[in-house]
Design a protein around this motif. Sequence first.
Motif: not given
Ligand code: G3H
Length: 278
Positions: A23, A47, A81-82, A175-178, A204-207, A226, A228-229
């Motif tokens: 992201n 993304m 994305d999303h 979980v997203h955005r941990l 998703h929620g790679g961070s 994915n 992002g965070t």
């Molecule tokens: O779609 C975006 C992601 O799933 C990013 O997740 O912010 O937890 O890395 P994240």
Amino acid sequence: MICNMKTIIKEAANSNYIVPGFNVFGYEDAIAVVRAAEELNKPSLLMINKLAADYMPIEYWGKLLRAIAEDAKVPISVHLDHCKNFDLIIRAIKSGFSSVMYDGSQLPIEENIKRTKEITKVAKVFDVSVEGEIGSVPYADIPGHAKDLLTKVDDAVRFTTETNVDWVAVAVGQVHRLQHTKSEINFDILKEIQNNISKPIVIHGGSGIKETDLIKMTKYKVGKINVGTSLRMAFGEELKHQVIKNPEEFDRIKLFSEPSKAVIEVTKKMFNILDSNN
Ligand code: G3H
Ligand code: ZN
């Protein structure tokens, strides 16, 4: 070079590496991701999520990111994305996005299938790849924004065959955005899903996924992860540090230099973790 990632993600799902999609929220992190990808000779996705699409018109994102992707020395795609909005997806396709995610994860399965199918029909005409989601990955920072719903294998099979999506995003405990904690991945469900569907899996929620679990996932039919965070944190934390360290500095180009390097480092680390051939 710009690319819709269809072949690359399919190959990744059947190999010991996973393509990370990042992201991005501006020129600085987009170019940082591409520099990292070029340095390691890896493909990747730039993304745009809802926050970014609300901040700047999708047409501007399309022009900016396409230009960056076209000049890249490695395959780069421009991905929405999303997205829950049909019109925005059409605008993204018209603006040169190479892949889109229709996120019907909060809808009953029939409705999710119906709407995802409408998107795949249009996108295929323009050779744009489509990602859909079945099950739902919650958000750590906005409780209630998305359900916490593990993917049911039967639903994944039905969703994949009926929608004709290129990639299937599933919920297996992420979980997203941990920011400082990690999720518990259910590899039994992931295995069952991969044994029953033919399309590459997206996580998703790679961070918030442990490094050991990310490495383990390279052995599964996961084609894309994915992230992002962790990039936002790297950029933001270093920017705060720079502002405190240089109280007289007002030139943002100078202030952005170190944060951009921090993004390159986090991105490179992720590329390396996701390649078990290393
Ligand atoms: O779609 C975006 C992601 O799933 C990013 O997740 O912010 O937890 O890395 P994240
Ligand atoms: Zn996500």
